[in-house]
Scaffold this motif. Structure first.
Motif, mmCIF file in Angstrom:
data_model
loop_
_atom_site.group_PDB
_atom_site.id
_atom_site.type_symbol
_atom_site.label_atom_id
_atom_site.label_comp_id
_atom_site.label_asym_id
_atom_site.label_seq_id
_atom_site.Cartn_x
_atom_site.Cartn_y
_atom_site.Cartn_z
ATOM 1 N N PHE A 1 0.415 -1.043 -0.119
ATOM 2 C CA PHE A 1 -0.223 -0.045 -0.271
ATOM 3 C C PHE A 1 0.746 1.081 -0.055
ATOM 4 O O PHE A 1 1.184 1.300 1.128
ATOM 5 C CB PHE A 1 -1.436 -0.355 1.501
ATOM 6 C CG PHE A 1 -1.554 -1.096 0.835
ATOM 7 C CD1 PHE A 1 -2.942 -0.928 0.578
ATOM 8 C CD2 PHE A 1 -1.659 -2.103 1.610
ATOM 9 C CE1 PHE A 1 -4.376 -1.198 0.336
ATOM 10 C CE2 PHE A 1 -2.946 -3.577 1.702
ATOM 11 C CZ PHE A 1 -4.243 -2.978 1.178
ATOM 12 N N GLU A 2 0.936 1.901 -1.646
ATOM 13 C CA GLU A 2 1.558 2.976 -0.619
ATOM 14 C C GLU A 2 0.380 4.525 -1.408
ATOM 15 O O GLU A 2 -0.374 4.382 -1.548
ATOM 16 C CB GLU A 2 2.630 3.130 -2.342
ATOM 17 C CG GLU A 2 2.962 1.715 -2.927
ATOM 18 C CD GLU A 2 4.391 2.305 -3.989
ATOM 19 O OE1 GLU A 2 3.805 2.270 -5.267
ATOM 20 O OE2 GLU A 2 4.788 0.999 -4.019
ATOM 21 N N GLY A 3 1.736 5.054 -0.567
ATOM 22 C CA GLY A 3 1.020 7.250 -0.742
ATOM 23 C C GLY A 3 0.732 7.535 -2.118
ATOM 24 O O GLY A 3 1.361 7.047 -2.358
ATOM 25 N N SER A 4 -0.004 8.285 -1.515
ATOM 26 C CA SER A 4 0.118 9.795 -3.176
ATOM 27 C C SER A 4 1.598 9.747 -3.705
ATOM 28 O O SER A 4 1.725 10.274 -4.709
ATOM 29 C CB SER A 4 -0.747 10.469 -2.867
ATOM 30 O OG SER A 4 0.045 12.297 -1.683
ATOM 31 N N GLY A 5 2.988 10.100 -2.750
ATOM 32 C CA GLY A 5 3.479 10.550 -3.116
ATOM 33 C C GLY A 5 3.975 9.393 -3.509
ATOM 34 O O GLY A 5 6.286 9.836 -4.091
ATOM 35 N N GLY A 6 4.027 8.111 -3.774
ATOM 36 C CA GLY A 6 4.267 6.377 -4.108
ATOM 37 C C GLY A 6 5.270 6.320 -2.590
ATOM 38 O O GLY A 6 6.142 5.405 -2.427
ATOM 39 N N ASN A 7 4.917 7.524 -1.148
ATOM 40 C CA ASN A 7 5.405 6.848 0.002
ATOM 41 C C ASN A 7 5.348 4.897 0.355
ATOM 42 O O ASN A 7 4.023 5.404 0.369
ATOM 43 C CB ASN A 7 6.378 7.017 0.994
ATOM 44 C CG ASN A 7 4.548 8.121 0.981
ATOM 45 O OD1 ASN A 7 4.262 8.016 0.329
ATOM 46 N ND2 ASN A 7 4.504 7.488 2.597
ATOM 47 N N LEU A 8 6.461 4.247 0.623
ATOM 48 C CA LEU A 8 6.155 3.261 1.064
ATOM 49 C C LEU A 8 4.536 3.246 2.603
ATOM 50 O O LEU A 8 5.606 3.835 3.758
ATOM 51 C CB LEU A 8 6.750 1.930 0.863
ATOM 52 C CG LEU A 8 6.261 0.412 1.413
ATOM 53 C CD1 LEU A 8 5.190 -0.230 0.761
ATOM 54 C CD2 LEU A 8 7.313 -0.859 2.216
ATOM 55 N N GLY B 1 -4.720 9.026 4.715
ATOM 56 C CA GLY B 1 -4.842 9.520 3.776
ATOM 57 C C GLY B 1 -5.008 8.720 2.223
ATOM 58 O O GLY B 1 -5.139 7.460 2.452
ATOM 59 N N ALA B 2 -4.378 9.244 0.833
ATOM 60 C CA ALA B 2 -5.417 8.344 -0.083
ATOM 61 C C ALA B 2 -3.724 7.336 -0.546
ATOM 62 O O ALA B 2 -2.906 7.647 -0.218
ATOM 63 C CB ALA B 2 -5.318 9.140 -1.323
ATOM 64 N N ALA B 3 -3.962 6.128 -0.748
ATOM 65 C CA ALA B 3 -3.123 4.443 -1.229
ATOM 66 C C ALA B 3 -3.686 4.398 -2.379
ATOM 67 O O ALA B 3 -4.801 4.515 -3.121
ATOM 68 C CB ALA B 3 -3.408 3.891 -0.048
ATOM 69 N N THR B 4 -2.636 3.437 -2.799
ATOM 70 C CA THR B 4 -2.833 2.693 -4.337
ATOM 71 C C THR B 4 -2.329 1.181 -3.869
ATOM 72 O O THR B 4 -1.327 0.916 -2.289
ATOM 73 C CB THR B 4 -2.459 3.073 -5.082
ATOM 74 O OG1 THR B 4 -1.032 2.992 -5.232
ATOM 75 C CG2 THR B 4 -2.297 4.111 -5.324
#
Length: 145
Positions: A97-104, A133-136
């Motif tokens: 699961f990564e944050g909007s800035g690509g952080n793990l 926050g948003a995650a992918t």
């Protein structure tokens, strides 16, 4: 496998709980304790995958769905596994699961048993704790065995 899933969950959840307790009223940042715990969870996920014997890399067989907040407040993503072979197989999948800035933000390992030959199965990847926050969701590894 369930014991390893629990170990990964305890590592990240403990850090997230500690961060929530100590971070009240401060600017949002990734504390070193949380960063270390997420890194440790990623390392443990890699160890779980390394223990799967006789497996074939099958990352292209797995798709992650939309990321939502589940009923427990944890981040979830439905996984769809398509088995292209003529035999049923188990799958072991690592999801980041990564944050909007690509952080793990978190890493989980999901086991999907008995995916039918030329068929599909679904499973849910769920974060170890609620994520802010948003995650992918990103499939970082998938093994067919």
């Amino acid at each position: 496998m369930p014991a390893k899933r629990l170990l990964i969950g305890l590592t990240a959840s403990a850090a997230l709980t500690a961060t929530a307790a100590s971070g009240c009223g401060s600017a949002l940042s990734l504390p070193s304790d949380l960063s270390s715990a997420v890194s440790s969870a990623a390392s443990q996920a890699a160890s779980v995958l390394a223990e799967v014997k006789g497996a074939v890399d099958s990352k292209s067989d797995v798709q992650a769905g939309a990321v939502l907040t589940g009923p427990t407040g944890r981040t979830i993503s439905q996984l769809t596994v398509t088995n292209p072979t003529s035999s049923p197989h188990d799958y072991t999948v690592s999801v980041s699961f990564e944050g909007s800035g690509g952080n793990l933000l978190d890493v989980v390992v999901v086991s999907i048993p008995s995916v039918p030959a030329h068929g599909t199965s679904t499973a849910t990847a769920q974060s170890n704790a609620p994520l802010d926050g948003a995650a992918t969701a990103k499939i970082t590894a998938a093994l067919r065995h």
